[in-house]
Structures are given as structure tokens and as C-alpha cells.
Design a protein around this motif. Structure first.
Motif, PDB file in Angstrom:
ATOM      1  N   ASN A 122       6.407   4.378 -15.309  1.00  0.00           N
ATOM      2  CA  ASN A 122       7.748   4.462 -14.748  1.00  0.00           C
ATOM      3  C   ASN A 122       8.114   3.106 -14.146  1.00  0.00           C
ATOM      4  O   ASN A 122       7.846   2.845 -12.968  1.00  0.00           O
ATOM      5  CB  ASN A 122       7.784   5.566 -13.679  1.00  0.00           C
ATOM      6  N   PRO A 123       8.707   2.200 -14.922  1.00  0.00           N
ATOM      7  CA  PRO A 123       9.006   0.847 -14.424  1.00  0.00           C
ATOM      8  C   PRO A 123       9.971   0.822 -13.241  1.00  0.00           C
ATOM      9  O   PRO A 123      10.017  -0.170 -12.513  1.00  0.00           O
ATOM     10  CB  PRO A 123       9.634   0.158 -15.647  1.00  0.00           C
ATOM     11  N   ARG A 124      10.733   1.899 -13.027  1.00  0.00           N
ATOM     12  CA  ARG A 124      11.664   1.950 -11.893  1.00  0.00           C
ATOM     13  C   ARG A 124      10.999   2.450 -10.614  1.00  0.00           C
ATOM     14  O   ARG A 124      11.625   2.517  -9.565  1.00  0.00           O
ATOM     15  CB  ARG A 124      12.860   2.855 -12.234  1.00  0.00           C
ATOM     16  N   LEU A 125       9.722   2.765 -10.709  1.00  0.00           N
ATOM     17  CA  LEU A 125       9.023   3.371  -9.577  1.00  0.00           C
ATOM     18  C   LEU A 125       8.812   2.372  -8.440  1.00  0.00           C
ATOM     19  O   LEU A 125       8.408   1.224  -8.663  1.00  0.00           O
ATOM     20  CB  LEU A 125       7.659   3.904 -10.030  1.00  0.00           C
ATOM     21  N   GLY A 180       6.961   0.828   6.458  1.00  0.00           N
ATOM     22  CA  GLY A 180       6.849   1.262   5.068  1.00  0.00           C
ATOM     23  C   GLY A 180       8.156   1.822   4.562  1.00  0.00           C
ATOM     24  O   GLY A 180       8.600   1.527   3.445  1.00  0.00           O
ATOM     25  N   ALA A 181       8.813   2.646   5.397  1.00  0.00           N
ATOM     26  CA  ALA A 181      10.106   3.221   5.007  1.00  0.00           C
ATOM     27  C   ALA A 181      11.167   2.138   4.865  1.00  0.00           C
ATOM     28  O   ALA A 181      11.987   2.176   3.936  1.00  0.00           O
ATOM     29  CB  ALA A 181      10.536   4.261   6.043  1.00  0.00           C
ATOM     30  N   ILE A 182      11.163   1.152   5.766  1.00  0.00           N
ATOM     31  CA  ILE A 182      12.120   0.044   5.654  1.00  0.00           C
ATOM     32  C   ILE A 182      11.886  -0.714   4.349  1.00  0.00           C
ATOM     33  O   ILE A 182      12.837  -1.094   3.648  1.00  0.00           O
ATOM     34  CB  ILE A 182      11.994  -0.900   6.864  1.00  0.00           C
ATOM     35  N   GLY A 183      10.620  -0.923   4.001  1.00  0.00           N
ATOM     36  CA  GLY A 183      10.307  -1.585   2.734  1.00  0.00           C
ATOM     37  C   GLY A 183      10.813  -0.799   1.545  1.00  0.00           C
ATOM     38  O   GLY A 183      11.352  -1.364   0.579  1.00  0.00           O
ATOM     39  N   VAL A 184      10.660   0.520   1.597  1.00  0.00           N
ATOM     40  CA  VAL A 184      11.170   1.373   0.516  1.00  0.00           C
ATOM     41  C   VAL A 184      12.689   1.247   0.412  1.00  0.00           C
ATOM     42  O   VAL A 184      13.250   1.138  -0.692  1.00  0.00           O
ATOM     43  CB  VAL A 184      10.764   2.841   0.747  1.00  0.00           C
ATOM     44  N   MET A 185      13.363   1.262   1.553  1.00  0.00           N
ATOM     45  CA  MET A 185      14.829   1.135   1.537  1.00  0.00           C
ATOM     46  C   MET A 185      15.256  -0.193   0.919  1.00  0.00           C
ATOM     47  O   MET A 185      16.206  -0.244   0.119  1.00  0.00           O
ATOM     48  CB  MET A 185      15.362   1.260   2.960  1.00  0.00           C
ATOM     49  N   ALA A 186      14.548  -1.262   1.276  1.00  0.00           N
ATOM     50  CA  ALA A 186      14.859  -2.567   0.693  1.00  0.00           C
ATOM     51  C   ALA A 186      14.616  -2.559  -0.813  1.00  0.00           C
ATOM     52  O   ALA A 186      15.408  -3.115  -1.592  1.00  0.00           O
ATOM     53  CB  ALA A 186      14.026  -3.659   1.365  1.00  0.00           C
ATOM     54  N   ALA A 187      13.510  -1.922  -1.234  1.00  0.00           N
ATOM     55  CA  ALA A 187      13.187  -1.871  -2.665  1.00  0.00           C
ATOM     56  C   ALA A 187      14.199  -1.043  -3.433  1.00  0.00           C
ATOM     57  O   ALA A 187      14.552  -1.371  -4.577  1.00  0.00           O
ATOM     58  CB  ALA A 187      11.771  -1.307  -2.854  1.00  0.00           C
ATOM     59  N   LEU A 188      14.677   0.061  -2.826  1.00  0.00           N
ATOM     60  CA  LEU A 188      15.706   0.864  -3.491  1.00  0.00           C
ATOM     61  C   LEU A 188      16.992   0.065  -3.664  1.00  0.00           C
ATOM     62  O   LEU A 188      17.655   0.144  -4.701  1.00  0.00           O
ATOM     63  CB  LEU A 188      15.977   2.131  -2.681  1.00  0.00           C
ATOM     64  N   SER A 189      17.345  -0.722  -2.649  1.00  0.00           N
ATOM     65  CA  SER A 189      18.540  -1.561  -2.762  1.00  0.00           C
ATOM     66  C   SER A 189      18.370  -2.616  -3.850  1.00  0.00           C
ATOM     67  O   SER A 189      19.284  -2.850  -4.653  1.00  0.00           O
ATOM     68  CB  SER A 189      18.817  -2.236  -1.408  1.00  0.00           C
ATOM     69  N   ALA A 190      17.168  -3.236  -3.890  1.00  0.00           N
ATOM     70  CA  ALA A 190      16.914  -4.241  -4.922  1.00  0.00           C
ATOM     71  C   ALA A 190      16.950  -3.630  -6.314  1.00  0.00           C
ATOM     72  O   ALA A 190      17.428  -4.245  -7.273  1.00  0.00           O
ATOM     73  CB  ALA A 190      15.573  -4.923  -4.662  1.00  0.00           C
ATOM     74  N   ARG A 191      16.456  -2.377  -6.442  1.00  0.00           N
ATOM     75  CA  ARG A 191      16.420  -1.726  -7.755  1.00  0.00           C
ATOM     76  C   ARG A 191      17.826  -1.479  -8.296  1.00  0.00           C
ATOM     77  O   ARG A 191      18.041  -1.493  -9.520  1.00  0.00           O
ATOM     78  CB  ARG A 191      15.656  -0.403  -7.655  1.00  0.00           C
TER      79      ARG A 191
END
Length: 401
Positions: A122-125, A180-191
Motif C-alpha cells: 500500500n504505497p499510500r500507507l 506520533g499523532a502530529i507526525g501522522v497529521m503532517a504525513a496525511l497533509s503531505a499525502r
């Protein structure tokens, strides 16, 4: 069957609705990350071993871990040691936006559930790992909150000289999960921009270092090592706990020259207000050796409630010394919706209602609330596995029935 869904009224739309998170987490750090994302609307699926997350059974100071950090989640029981359990996990991950884990380094790789293996599926993971240390010389060590508090300077700063003392909460576990959650939020925005997922890492030690960074910077600026908090040179003239009438304690603070004048006038201390040695905050800091004992003597005969009333009436900072369980009846928390009901799911308390603490911010004036109480072990196996294409016989087998 118990209805495990809470009825707290929520904002109509939460920011992470439609995001699916699969978490392989236990204890505090990883579950905190999932709780934040779940409170903000994500569908968070907690994959548990057949015996369940160990925090379901903890006693003492760990008894609150599971019910606090696992609300708004679904529970799926899978035996990841079996090929069929791992295959079910992979099917689930193929539908996910985020995978979260906080096992020892190498554990997820042995299961074929590490970032490198899953990004091919899953490359979007987005894959978030919560560890003791970021990759480096220490990353082979086993870390706990108390371990990193000791090695990261926080216990030194909290205790008295020669008596290191851990902070009275799982500060690194909780904040590590938040980062960790902040990192996920940043990664979702980048995605949204790139179409690709990425790996996020958060760690206890690095979180602790961030907590003491102000003391590190103090040394960089002044050349003087920071003293432990009980022995520090305070930045403020009055910033102390006072023992008063009946042995009660109250924290009182006077942190500006304007507040000093108000304080002196409120208590009739014209002699102190007019003393040239006490005209500015820095003057009062230098004179603390005699000023604080004098104020302790003058204020000691008054009741804590009387001091609180005067300080509140004049807009001066104060605080009662409160035990955590007293906050369940705090009038401000109750009036502002800072507490919400959940149904407990494990042990002797199963089925009983309790109040839990919500995230400390609002969205359009609403606190993100409780949509689901902490799940019973395997509560959502039927729903989730059937959606992945498993029939009743396979669901029973995977569920250990």
C-alpha cells in the motif's frame, strides 16, 4: 448485550472522518496516538492478541491505562503468530490509511508487518512507530518512561539535589503519542500533495529531551547549569507553595510589578510595597531569602479559602493543592464539558460507568467527545472480518471460537 456506544453530542463533522487507522499498540504511548486520531474522527482498529492488551489487566497506577487511552476504537482479536492471523492483518492493512505500532525494534519485521514490507502492499500507507529511541546508538535499549526521565534530565530537574524523582504522570509516553499523532497529521497533509505515504517515528528519549530543552538552552545562554526545580533560582519574586491555617497548602504567585502593587494593597502590606529593595521583580528575586520567610509568617495564620478569595478577587494567580481524583468533581471541568461518560469493559468494574477526560481543546466551541466507550476484547471481530470477505466459519476460527 451491553450497548458500548456513548451518546455524547459531537460536532457534526470531525477532521479525520474517513481515515482508517490500524494499530498494533499496547501500554500508553501507541494507544495515546490512536486515541487522539480516534477522538478527531478516524476509525481506529485496535488489533489485540487472543489474551488482549495487557493493560486491560493492570493494577495500581496502571488500572486507568486501558479505559483512558482506548476510547473511540474498535477491537479486533487476531493471533499474529499464526499464518491465518497475519493474512487477516494484511487484508485489513490493505484498506488502511495509517498503521501505528509500538513494539520492540524488529518485532514487526519478524511478522512481515514492518514499513518496508507494507509500503509495497500500500504505497499510500502512513506508518507510525513509537519507540524508546530514534535510530542511533541507544535504539537497542529497552526504554520506559521512568528510564528516559532518569537518563534525560527530567528526574534530576524534578527532584531535590541528590534525589532524582520521576514526574507524577506518564509524561513521555503521553507526549510521545501526541507527537506520533502530529507526525501522522503532517504525513496525511503531505499525502494530499504527493499521493504517497511515509514513515513517522516518535520516541520516548527524544520527547524527554524536548521537555528539558529549556534547561539545556538556559545553560547555553548563561553558562550556568540549571538547578533542580526545588532549588532553582526562581524567575519570579513570589512563586511558591505556602502552608497556612490548619496545615492546608496553597500555591500563590506574584509575577509582575503591577501584581506586586495589587498584592501589597490587598493585604495591607504598605511597608513592602514602599520598600526600595522590592521595587521590581528582579529586586524581589534577589531578596527572596528574607522576603519569602516573612510572607510565610504573615500569611500563615490565614485560611487557604480566604487567601484564594482575595487572590481571585484581585486577578492574582493562585491554586489549591488538588489530588487527581478530586478533579472528577471540579466545577469548571463539569461546566465546560471536560469530562464525559464511558462504560468500563474489564475486570470487576466491567459495565460500570465512569467519567473520562477529553482532549484539551475545542473545535468550533466543541470538545471532541466520546463516540464509543473502550471496546470489549474482540467486540468488532464479526463486523470487521466480514467486511474483509471472511465467512462465519473463518471468523469463528480467527476469533478463537
Amino acid at each position: 448485550m451491553q450497548d458500548n456506544t456513548a451518546t455524547t453530542e459531537l460536532p457534526r463533522h470531525l477532521p479525520y472522518e474517513g481515515i482508517r487507522v490500524v494499530e498494533f499498540t499496547h501500554m500508553v504511548m501507541g494507544p495515546t496516538c490512536g486515541m487522539v486520531l480516534a477522538d478527531l474522527g478516524a476509525e481506529v482498529i485496535k488489533v489485540e492478541p487472543p489474551a488482549g492488551d495487557n493493560t486491560r489487566r493492570l493494577l495500581g497506577s496502571g488500572a486507568g491505562f486501558y479505559p483512558l487511552f482506548n476510547r473511540n476504537k474498535k477491537s479486533l482479536v487476531l493471533d499474529l503468530q499464526s499464518p491465518e492471523g497475519r493474512e487477516a492483518a494484511l487484508r485489513l492493512i490493505a484498506t488502511a490509511d495509517v498503521v501505528s505500532e509500538n513494539f520492540k525494534p524488529g518485532t514487526m519485521k519478524k511478522l512481515g508487518l514492518d514499513h518496508e514490507s507494507l509500503k509495497a502492499l500500500n504505497p499510500r500507507l502512513i506508518y507510525v512507530s513509537h519507540k524508546g529511541f530514534l535510530p542511533g546508538p541507544y535504539d537497542h535499549r529497552t526504554a520506559l518512561d521512568e528510564v528516559v526521565q532518569m537518563m534525560g534530565g527530567l528526574a534530576y530537574m524534578t527532584g531535590r539535589p541528590g534525589d532524582p524523582l520521576r514526574a507524577g504522570s506518564s509524561v513521555n509516553d503521553i507526549m510521545g503519542g501526541l507527537f506520533g499523532a502530529i507526525g501522522v497529521m503532517a504525513a496525511l497533509s503531505a499525502r494530499e500533495k504527493t499521493g504517497r505515504g511515509c514513515e513517522v517515528q516518535s520516541a520516548l528519549f527524544e520527547n524527554n529531551v524536548f521537555l528539558v530543552a529549556q534547561h539545556m538552552m538556559q545553560y547555553a545562554v548563561t553558562g550556568q547549569p540549571a538547578a533542580p526545580m526545588p532549588e532553582r533560582i526562581s524567575s519570579w519574586g513570589i512563586y511558591d507553595v505556602f502552608k497556612v491555617q490548619g496545615g492546608e497548602q496553597i500555591f500563590l504567585a506574584v509575577v509582575s510589578d503591577t501584581q506586586w502593587a495589587i498584592f501589597c494593597d490587598a493585604f495591607g502590606y504598605a511597608d513592602l510595597r514602599d520598600d526600595p529593595r522590592l521595587q521590581t521583580n528582579n529586586h524581589r528575586v534577589r531578596e527572596r531569602d528574607w522576603l519569602i520567610p516573612l510572607l510565610r509568617e504573615r500569611l500563615g495564620a490565614r485560611a487557604a479559602s480566604e487567601l484564594a478569595e482575595v487572590f481571585e478577587a484581585h486577578g492574582l494567580p493562585f491554586a489549591p493543592i488538588t489530588r487527581p481524583h478530586d478533579l472528577l468533581d471540579d466545577p469548571h471541568l463539569k461546566a465546560t464539558g471536560g469530562l464525559a461518560p464511558i462504560t468500563l469493559t474489564d475486570g470487576a468494574a466491567a459495565g460500570r460507568q465512569a467519567q473520562t477526560v477529553l482532549l484539551p481543546f475545542t473545535l468550533d466551541g466543541e470538545r471532541p467527545g466520546v463516540r464509543m466507550s473502550p471496546p470489549r476484547l474482540g467486540e468488532h471481530n464479526e463486523e470487521l472480518l466480514r467486511a474483509l470477505g471472511y465467512d462465519t466459519q473463518a471468523i469463528d476460527r480467527l476469533s478463537g471460537r
